[in-house]
Design an enzyme around this catalytic site. Structure first.
Site, PDB file in Angstrom:
ATOM      1  N   ASN A 174       0.816  -1.212   0.000  1.00 39.59           N
ATOM      2  CA  ASN A 174       0.000   0.000   0.000  1.00 39.59           C
ATOM      3  C   ASN A 174       0.857   1.273   0.000  1.00 39.59           C
ATOM      4  O   ASN A 174       1.649   1.505   0.910  1.00 39.59           O
ATOM      5  CB  ASN A 174      -0.893  -0.018   1.253  1.00 39.59           C
ATOM      6  CG  ASN A 174      -2.186   0.739   1.064  1.00 39.59           C
ATOM      7  OD1 ASN A 174      -2.424   1.313   0.006  1.00 39.59           O
ATOM      8  ND2 ASN A 174      -3.029   0.732   2.096  1.00 39.59           N
ATOM      9  N   ARG A 211     -14.367  -5.849  14.979  1.00 35.79           N
ATOM     10  CA  ARG A 211     -13.377  -4.887  15.446  1.00 35.79           C
ATOM     11  C   ARG A 211     -14.070  -3.534  15.647  1.00 35.79           C
ATOM     12  O   ARG A 211     -14.918  -3.143  14.832  1.00 35.79           O
ATOM     13  CB  ARG A 211     -12.274  -4.752  14.391  1.00 35.79           C
ATOM     14  CG  ARG A 211     -11.143  -3.863  14.820  1.00 35.79           C
ATOM     15  CD  ARG A 211     -10.103  -3.736  13.720  1.00 35.79           C
ATOM     16  NE  ARG A 211     -10.336  -2.558  12.903  1.00 35.79           N
ATOM     17  CZ  ARG A 211      -9.379  -1.939  12.206  1.00 35.79           C
ATOM     18  NH1 ARG A 211      -8.140  -2.387  12.204  1.00 35.79           N
ATOM     19  NH2 ARG A 211      -9.662  -0.875  11.475  1.00 35.79           N
ATOM     20  N   ASP A 230      -7.643  -2.176  17.368  1.00 34.09           N
ATOM     21  CA  ASP A 230      -6.321  -1.963  16.764  1.00 34.09           C
ATOM     22  C   ASP A 230      -5.729  -0.660  17.282  1.00 34.09           C
ATOM     23  O   ASP A 230      -6.305   0.415  17.077  1.00 34.09           O
ATOM     24  CB  ASP A 230      -6.490  -1.906  15.234  1.00 34.09           C
ATOM     25  CG  ASP A 230      -5.171  -1.960  14.490  1.00 34.09           C
ATOM     26  OD1 ASP A 230      -4.111  -1.739  15.120  1.00 34.09           O
ATOM     27  OD2 ASP A 230      -5.198  -2.217  13.268  1.00 34.09           O
ATOM     28  N   GLU A 251      -4.563  -5.122  19.139  1.00 35.78           N
ATOM     29  CA  GLU A 251      -3.596  -5.280  18.051  1.00 35.78           C
ATOM     30  C   GLU A 251      -2.609  -4.116  18.001  1.00 35.78           C
ATOM     31  O   GLU A 251      -2.994  -2.963  18.251  1.00 35.78           O
ATOM     32  CB  GLU A 251      -4.386  -5.346  16.739  1.00 35.78           C
ATOM     33  CG  GLU A 251      -3.520  -5.412  15.503  1.00 35.78           C
ATOM     34  CD  GLU A 251      -4.338  -5.274  14.228  1.00 35.78           C
ATOM     35  OE1 GLU A 251      -5.586  -5.401  14.283  1.00 35.78           O
ATOM     36  OE2 GLU A 251      -3.725  -5.022  13.178  1.00 35.78           O
ATOM     37  N   GLU A 258       1.419  -6.993  11.255  1.00 39.49           N
ATOM     38  CA  GLU A 258       1.025  -6.672   9.882  1.00 39.49           C
ATOM     39  C   GLU A 258       2.114  -5.939   9.109  1.00 39.49           C
ATOM     40  O   GLU A 258       2.129  -5.993   7.885  1.00 39.49           O
ATOM     41  CB  GLU A 258      -0.295  -5.889   9.841  1.00 39.49           C
ATOM     42  CG  GLU A 258      -0.206  -4.489  10.417  1.00 39.49           C
ATOM     43  CD  GLU A 258      -1.536  -3.753  10.393  1.00 39.49           C
ATOM     44  OE1 GLU A 258      -2.557  -4.372  10.700  1.00 39.49           O
ATOM     45  OE2 GLU A 258      -1.530  -2.563  10.059  1.00 39.49           O
ATOM     46  N   ARG A 294      -0.064 -11.654  13.184  1.00 38.56           N
ATOM     47  CA  ARG A 294      -0.911 -10.806  12.346  1.00 38.56           C
ATOM     48  C   ARG A 294      -0.417 -10.577  10.930  1.00 38.56           C
ATOM     49  O   ARG A 294      -0.922  -9.693  10.219  1.00 38.56           O
ATOM     50  CB  ARG A 294      -1.044  -9.428  13.029  1.00 38.56           C
ATOM     51  CG  ARG A 294      -2.127  -9.346  14.045  1.00 38.56           C
ATOM     52  CD  ARG A 294      -3.491  -9.451  13.422  1.00 38.56           C
ATOM     53  NE  ARG A 294      -3.925  -8.221  12.795  1.00 38.56           N
ATOM     54  CZ  ARG A 294      -4.755  -8.166  11.757  1.00 38.56           C
ATOM     55  NH1 ARG A 294      -5.192  -9.276  11.197  1.00 38.56           N
ATOM     56  NH2 ARG A 294      -5.127  -7.015  11.261  1.00 38.56           N
ATOM     57  N   HIS A 311      -3.724 -10.973   8.424  1.00 37.69           N
ATOM     58  CA  HIS A 311      -4.097  -9.617   7.994  1.00 37.69           C
ATOM     59  C   HIS A 311      -4.949  -9.682   6.726  1.00 37.69           C
ATOM     60  O   HIS A 311      -4.558 -10.341   5.759  1.00 37.69           O
ATOM     61  CB  HIS A 311      -2.791  -8.855   7.721  1.00 37.69           C
ATOM     62  CG  HIS A 311      -2.929  -7.381   7.623  1.00 37.69           C
ATOM     63  ND1 HIS A 311      -2.111  -6.603   6.824  1.00 37.69           N
ATOM     64  CD2 HIS A 311      -3.753  -6.523   8.237  1.00 37.69           C
ATOM     65  CE1 HIS A 311      -2.437  -5.333   6.955  1.00 37.69           C
ATOM     66  NE2 HIS A 311      -3.431  -5.256   7.809  1.00 37.69           N
ATOM     67  N   ASP A 357      -6.291  -3.642   1.268  1.00 37.42           N
ATOM     68  CA  ASP A 357      -5.058  -3.537   0.474  1.00 37.42           C
ATOM     69  C   ASP A 357      -4.379  -4.896   0.263  1.00 37.42           C
ATOM     70  O   ASP A 357      -3.354  -4.977  -0.407  1.00 37.42           O
ATOM     71  CB  ASP A 357      -4.079  -2.498   1.036  1.00 37.42           C
ATOM     72  CG  ASP A 357      -3.859  -2.587   2.537  1.00 37.42           C
ATOM     73  OD1 ASP A 357      -4.779  -2.251   3.297  1.00 37.42           O
ATOM     74  OD2 ASP A 357      -2.760  -2.987   2.932  1.00 37.42           O
TER      75      ASP A 357
HETATM   76  C1  CS2 Z   1      -4.871  -2.420   9.496  1.00 36.79           C
HETATM   77  C2  CS2 Z   1      -4.827  -1.968   8.121  1.00 36.79           C
HETATM   78  O1  CS2 Z   1      -6.362  -4.084   8.946  1.00 36.79           O
HETATM   79  C3  CS2 Z   1      -5.671  -3.622   9.823  1.00 36.79           C
HETATM   80  O2  CS2 Z   1      -5.571  -4.072  10.943  1.00 36.79           O
HETATM   81  O3  CS2 Z   1      -4.106  -1.934  10.488  1.00 36.79           O
HETATM   82  O4  CS2 Z   1      -6.044  -1.350   7.825  1.00 36.79           O
HETATM   83  C4  CS2 Z   1      -3.668  -1.049   7.747  1.00 36.79           C
HETATM   84  O5  CS2 Z   1      -3.895   0.244   8.193  1.00 36.79           O
HETATM   85  C5  CS2 Z   1      -3.521  -1.065   6.261  1.00 36.79           C
HETATM   86  O6  CS2 Z   1      -3.308  -2.382   5.848  1.00 36.79           O
HETATM   87  C6  CS2 Z   1      -2.380  -0.185   5.792  1.00 36.79           C
HETATM   88  O7  CS2 Z   1      -2.109  -0.432   4.470  1.00 36.79           O
HETATM   89 MG    MG Z   2      -3.976  -3.399  12.014  1.00 40.39          MG
END
Ligand code: CS2
Ligand code: MG
Length: 413
Positions: free
Chosen positions: A37, A147, A221, A247, A273, A294, A323, A327
Site C-alpha cells: 500500500n 473490530r 487496533d 492489536e 502486519e 498478524r 491480515h 489492500d
Molecule cells: C490495518 C490496516 O487491517 C488492519 O488491521 O491496520 O487497515 C492497515 O492500516 C492497512 O493495511 C495499511 O495499508
Molecule cells: Mg492493524
C-alpha cells in the site's frame, strides 16, 4: 512444467493492486499478490525488472527452491518490497501446483481442519451511537466477530473510522490510502493525541458491551501508537470488556516493548502486519509475548513463509490472525483462507470486503456465511483475474496518511 511467462499487472479499481501472473508451458496460470500500500510501483519494478527474467525456463513445481533462490539469491534479504515480490511468486506457484493437482490449495496444505474460518469485520463510528449502528449493520451482514474503532473527541479524523462515520455499516467506506487533489500526490496529514485516545476508548467498549452483551468477540487496533506503559494501561483498562485481542499496541520495530505490556495485562495481544519475515517474530514467540500472529501472506513472503511461521507459532500455543484489509488483494485473501482452513492453530481471519470494482477485476470463489469464510473447492486458489477489466483501471498514486502529534511532531500513523 517450465515457466514461459511472468507478467506483472498493476490495476486500480478504486485502490491499487499489484498482481503477478505466472504461465507454464502447458498453459496453467497462477496468480500472486504483491500489493504494498502506497509503494506499489516499487514491487512492480522489482518483479518485472529483477524477478520475471529469472523465472523464465524454471520448473514451476520447485516452489521451495524458487523461494530460497529469490530470497538468498538476491543477497539483500527481507524488506517489504523484496518480500512482497517473493510472496507474489510463491503464491502464484502454489496456485499452479494446486491447479495441476486438480485440488483446492488447502488440500495440498494437509486438508481442512475446520468447516470455515471465523472472520471479523470492521465496525467504526465518530461517536458511540454511530458505532452501535455500525455493529448492528455488521451483525446483519453475518459477522460473528467485530473490530471496534472510534472517533476521539477533539480529533478530526482517526485511523480505522470511516469518513462518513459508517453509520450504515457501509463496508466500502474506509480506505485509508487516499489520492490527493490537485498537484503532485502527497499523503494527507492527521493529528493525534494519545492521552485523549486512552481516556476515550474504554468508554466505547463499555457502551458496546452494555448493548451487545458478553458473547460477541470484540477486537481493537492500536496501530502502533502507544508507548509500552501507555499500552499496558489500555490493556488493563480494557480487561473488563474481554477483548479477543488488542492489536499493534506498540511500534513494530521493538518486539521487546511487549514484555512490559504483557507483565501488566491479560488482554490478549496481536502484532505483525508490518513485519516482513518470520524472523521478525523471534522473541515474540519464544517468550510468548503475543497470542496472535498478524502478518499477511502477501507481506511475510507467501504461502511457504506463512506456513513455516504458523507451524512455529503452533509450538508455542500461539494462533493465527492473518491480515486481511482491502489492500490485500482477493488473491492474497484467498491464499490466507486456504491456510486458515488447513492449519491447526487458526485463530481468526480479518475480512474487510472488497469493492464491487475490485471484484469485477478479481473473480473470486470464496464464500462468507454464518460468520465463517471458506476458500471454495475450485482447483488452486480459486481466484481469476479479468485482464480486460483490470486495464480499465490504470494505476493512480495514493498514500497512507502521515500522523502528527498536536505540537506537530511526526508520530506513527
Ligand atoms: C490495518 C490496516 O487491517 C488492519 O488491521 O491496520 O487497515 C492497515 O492500516 C492497512 O493495511 C495499511 O495499508
Ligand atoms: Mg492493524
Amino acid at each position: 512444467m517450465k515457466i514461459t511467462a511472468a507478467d506483472t499487472i498493476v490495476t486500480s479499481p478504486g485502490r491499487n493492486f499489484v498482481t503477478l501472473r505466472i504461465t507454464t508451458e502447458d498453459g496453467i496460470t497462477g496468480l500472486g499478490d504483491g500489493t504494498l500500500n502506497g509503494r506499489e510501483l516499487a514491487v512492480a519494478s522489482y518483479l518485472s525488472d529483477h524477478v520475471a527474467p529469472l523465472l523464465i525456463g524454471r520448473d514451476a513445481a520447485r516452489i521451495e527452491d524458487t523461494w530460497q533462490y529469490l530470497y538468498r539469491g538476491a543477497y539483500w534479504r527481507r524488506g517489504p518490497v523484496t518480500m512482497a515480490a517473493v510472496a507474489a511468486v510463491d503464491t502464484a506457484l502454489w496456485d499452479i501446483k494446486a491447479k495441476a493437482a486438480g485440488m483446492p490449495l488447502y488440500q495440498l496444505l494437509g486438508g481442512a481442519s475446520r468447516t470455515g474460518a471465523l472472520a471479523y469485520g470492521h465496525a467504526s463510528g465518530r461517536d458511540v451511537p454511530e458505532i452501535l449502528d455500525s455493529v448492528r449493520a455488521h451483525l446483519a451482514q453475518g459477522y460473528r466477530a467485530i473490530r471496534i474503532q472510534s472517533g476521539i473527541p477533539g480529533l478530526d479524523s482517526v485511523y480505522g473510522v470511516a469518513a462518513s462515520g459508517a453509520g450504515g455499516g457501509d463496508r466500502y467506506d474506509y480506505e485509508p490510502a487516499r489520492r490527493s487533489g490537485d498537484g503532485p500526490p502527497r499523503p494527507v496529514e492527521e493529528v493525534w493525541d494519545t492521552r485523549a485516545y486512552l481516556r476515550h476508548v474504554p468508554r466505547v467498549f463499555e457502551a458496546v458491551r452494555a448493548e451487545f452483551g458478553p458473547e460477541l468477540p470484540l477486537l481493537h487496533d492500536g496501530h502502533h501508537r502507544m508507548t509500552p506503559i501507555q499500552a499496558a494501561r489500555l490493556g488493563k483498562d480494557l480487561e473488563p470488556y474481554d477483548l479477543f485481542w488488542l492489536e499493534d499496541a506498540t511500534p513494530a520495530e521493538d518486539p521487546t516493548a511487549l514484555r512490559l505490556v504483557r507483565q501488566h495485562t491479560t488482554t490478549p495481544l496481536a502484532i505483525g502486519e508490518v513485519f516482513n519475515s518470520p524472523h521478525d517474530y523471534g522473541v515474540l514467540l519464544s517468550e510468548r509475548l503475543i497470542d496472535y500472529v498478524r502478518s499477511a501472506v502477501t507481506h511475510v513472503g507467501g504461502v511457504t513463509a506463512m506456513r513455516k511461521l504458523l507451524d512455529l507459532a503452533a509450538l508455542y500455543g500461539i494462533k493465527s490472525g492473518i491480515h486481511g484489509p482491502t489492500d490485500i488483494s482477493p488473491v492474497g485473501m484467498a491464499a490466507a483462507l486456504h491456510l486458515d482452513l488447513a492449519v491447526h492453530n487458526f485463530g481468526i481471519q480479518e475480512y474487510m470486503r472488497h469493492s464491487a470494482g475490485t471484484l469485477e477485476v478479481f473473480r473470486t470463489s470464496y464464500r462468507f456465511g454464518e460468520g465463517l469464510l471458506h476458500p471454495s473447492d475450485q482447483p488452486g486458489l480459486g481466484v481469476e483475474l479479468d485482464e480486460t477489466a483490470a486495464a480499465r483501471f490504470p494505476y493512480a498514486p495514493a498514500y497512507l496518511p502521515v500522523n502528527r502529534l498536536t505540537d506537530g511532531t511526526v508520530h506513527d500513523w
